[in-house]
Motif scaffolding. Structure first.
Motif, mmCIF file in Angstrom:
data_model
loop_
_atom_site.group_PDB
_atom_site.id
_atom_site.type_symbol
_atom_site.label_atom_id
_atom_site.label_comp_id
_atom_site.label_asym_id
_atom_site.label_seq_id
_atom_site.Cartn_x
_atom_site.Cartn_y
_atom_site.Cartn_z
ATOM 1 N N ARG A 68 1.314 -1.399 -0.162
ATOM 2 C CA ARG A 68 -0.093 -0.178 0.171
ATOM 3 C C ARG A 68 0.976 0.868 -0.125
ATOM 4 N N THR A 69 0.997 2.233 -0.972
ATOM 5 C CA THR A 69 1.070 3.597 -0.791
ATOM 6 C C THR A 69 0.092 4.482 -0.104
ATOM 7 N N PHE A 70 0.210 5.650 0.691
ATOM 8 C CA PHE A 70 0.193 6.712 1.333
ATOM 9 C C PHE A 70 0.040 7.745 0.472
ATOM 10 N N ALA A 71 -0.689 9.036 1.007
ATOM 11 C CA ALA A 71 -0.433 9.758 0.299
ATOM 12 C C ALA A 71 0.234 10.773 0.744
ATOM 13 N N ASN A 80 -2.085 3.312 10.694
ATOM 14 C CA ASN A 80 -1.524 2.244 11.091
ATOM 15 C C ASN A 80 -2.072 2.254 13.138
ATOM 16 N N ARG A 81 -2.467 3.176 12.974
ATOM 17 C CA ARG A 81 -2.714 3.061 13.977
ATOM 18 C C ARG A 81 -4.259 2.343 14.122
ATOM 19 N N LEU A 82 -5.359 2.538 13.144
ATOM 20 C CA LEU A 82 -6.068 2.353 12.924
ATOM 21 C C LEU A 82 -5.721 0.258 12.880
ATOM 22 N N ARG A 83 -4.942 0.199 12.215
ATOM 23 C CA ARG A 83 -5.359 -0.892 11.992
ATOM 24 C C ARG A 83 -4.532 -1.625 13.738
ATOM 25 N N TYR A 84 -3.892 -0.576 14.389
ATOM 26 C CA TYR A 84 -3.157 -1.690 15.282
ATOM 27 C C TYR A 84 -4.343 -1.248 16.417
ATOM 28 N N ASN A 85 -5.394 -1.112 16.370
ATOM 29 C CA ASN A 85 -7.221 -1.193 16.940
ATOM 30 C C ASN A 85 -7.841 -1.568 16.592
ATOM 31 N N VAL A 86 -7.737 -2.205 15.275
ATOM 32 C CA VAL A 86 -8.749 -3.781 14.654
ATOM 33 C C VAL A 86 -8.556 -5.071 14.957
ATOM 34 N N GLU A 193 -18.702 1.511 4.117
ATOM 35 C CA GLU A 193 -17.986 2.726 5.146
ATOM 36 C C GLU A 193 -17.058 2.982 5.435
ATOM 37 N N ASP A 194 -16.880 0.844 6.583
ATOM 38 C CA ASP A 194 -15.679 0.635 6.691
ATOM 39 C C ASP A 194 -14.618 0.461 6.017
ATOM 40 N N ARG A 195 -14.256 0.537 4.896
ATOM 41 C CA ARG A 195 -13.534 -0.038 4.289
ATOM 42 C C ARG A 195 -12.154 -0.789 4.424
ATOM 43 N N GLU A 196 -11.391 0.417 5.157
ATOM 44 C CA GLU A 196 -10.645 0.865 5.719
ATOM 45 C C GLU A 196 -10.383 -0.482 6.817
ATOM 46 N N ILE A 197 -11.101 -0.148 7.403
ATOM 47 C CA ILE A 197 -11.022 -2.167 9.114
ATOM 48 C C ILE A 197 -11.556 -3.039 7.867
ATOM 49 N N GLU A 198 -13.075 -3.284 6.707
ATOM 50 C CA GLU A 198 -12.793 -4.543 5.929
ATOM 51 C C GLU A 198 -11.841 -4.790 5.438
ATOM 52 N N SER A 199 -10.630 -4.046 4.801
ATOM 53 C CA SER A 199 -9.609 -4.487 4.033
ATOM 54 C C SER A 199 -8.333 -4.879 5.302
#
Length: 209
Positions: A68-71, A80-86, A193-199
């Motif tokens: 994944r590339t980020f803007a 990364n924070r979201l991934r840690y929390n999920v 809507e929660d596609r980041e969490i889903e991925s």
């Protein structure tokens, strides 16, 4: 002659069908087997193919994900924070899925109201014990994600689960308390809507079985 014209093709068809049937009914035990060595100790399936027994093994699905590339650096840190929390709360959602699935199974096996209340009480105690031991340490953000993941895994919101097991009044009280600290037990999960969490969940390896 007309009779022979019809009779001969019929005989050929019957002979071909019989030959095919005989070939199809070959005893697999009589076919040559693969030669094995002293280290070939794993039992595998065999399939008859062209007069031989061919060994084969079913392989698990392999998923390949692009990097994944980020803007910006800020976007990368936020992801990364979201991934840690999920990944922090996902085990609790899976636990809730297993525990409430077991509760529904147990409730379906008995019609006795007293026994059903005992089952619900035991389930409620397990959830509370886990809450007192671990879940109370979650942050507000992690709690919000957890309520969504419970809806994803169980198919019902946390509010609906409390309402079913504890009654409408208890569900109302729990929801009121949750709202004070920034939670909403009625939160629903939407893969779009929660596609980041889903991925994150899909690439986490939780469902690689």
């Amino acid at each position: 002659m007309k009779f022979l014209r019809f009779f001969l093709p019929l005989c050929v068809m019957i002979w071909a069908a019989a030959a095919f049937s005989a070939k199809a009914q070959v005893d697999p035990a009589s076919l040559p087997r693969p030669i094995t060595g002293k280290n070939d100790t794993i039992r595998v399936a065999l399939t008859q193919y062209d007069g031989e027994m061919i060994p084969w093994i079913a392989l698990s699905e392999v998923r390949i994900y692009g990097q994944r590339t980020f803007a910006s650096e800020a976007h990368r840190l936020a992801f990364n924070r979201l991934r840690y929390n999920v990944l922090k709360v996902m085990p609790y959602a899976l636990y809730a899925k297993r525990r409430y699935g077991q509760l529904e199974y147990d409730l379906a096996k008995t019609k006795d109201r007293r026994e059903q209340r005992k089952l619900v009480k035991a389930c409620d105690k397990e959830i509370k014990d886990m809450f007192n031991r671990e879940i109370k340490e979650l942050t507000i953000t992690q709690g919000q994600i957890l309520t969504k993941l419970i809806d994803r895994e169980v198919g019902r919101t946390t509010f609906d689960i409390v309402k079913q097991t504890k009654g409408g009044f208890s569900a109302f009280v729990y929801q009121s308390v949750a709202r004070v600290v920034g939670h909403n037990l009625k939160s629903k999960y939407d893969p779009r809507e929660d596609r980041e969490i889903e991925s994150i969940i899909i690439s986490s390896g939780y469902y690689n079985y």
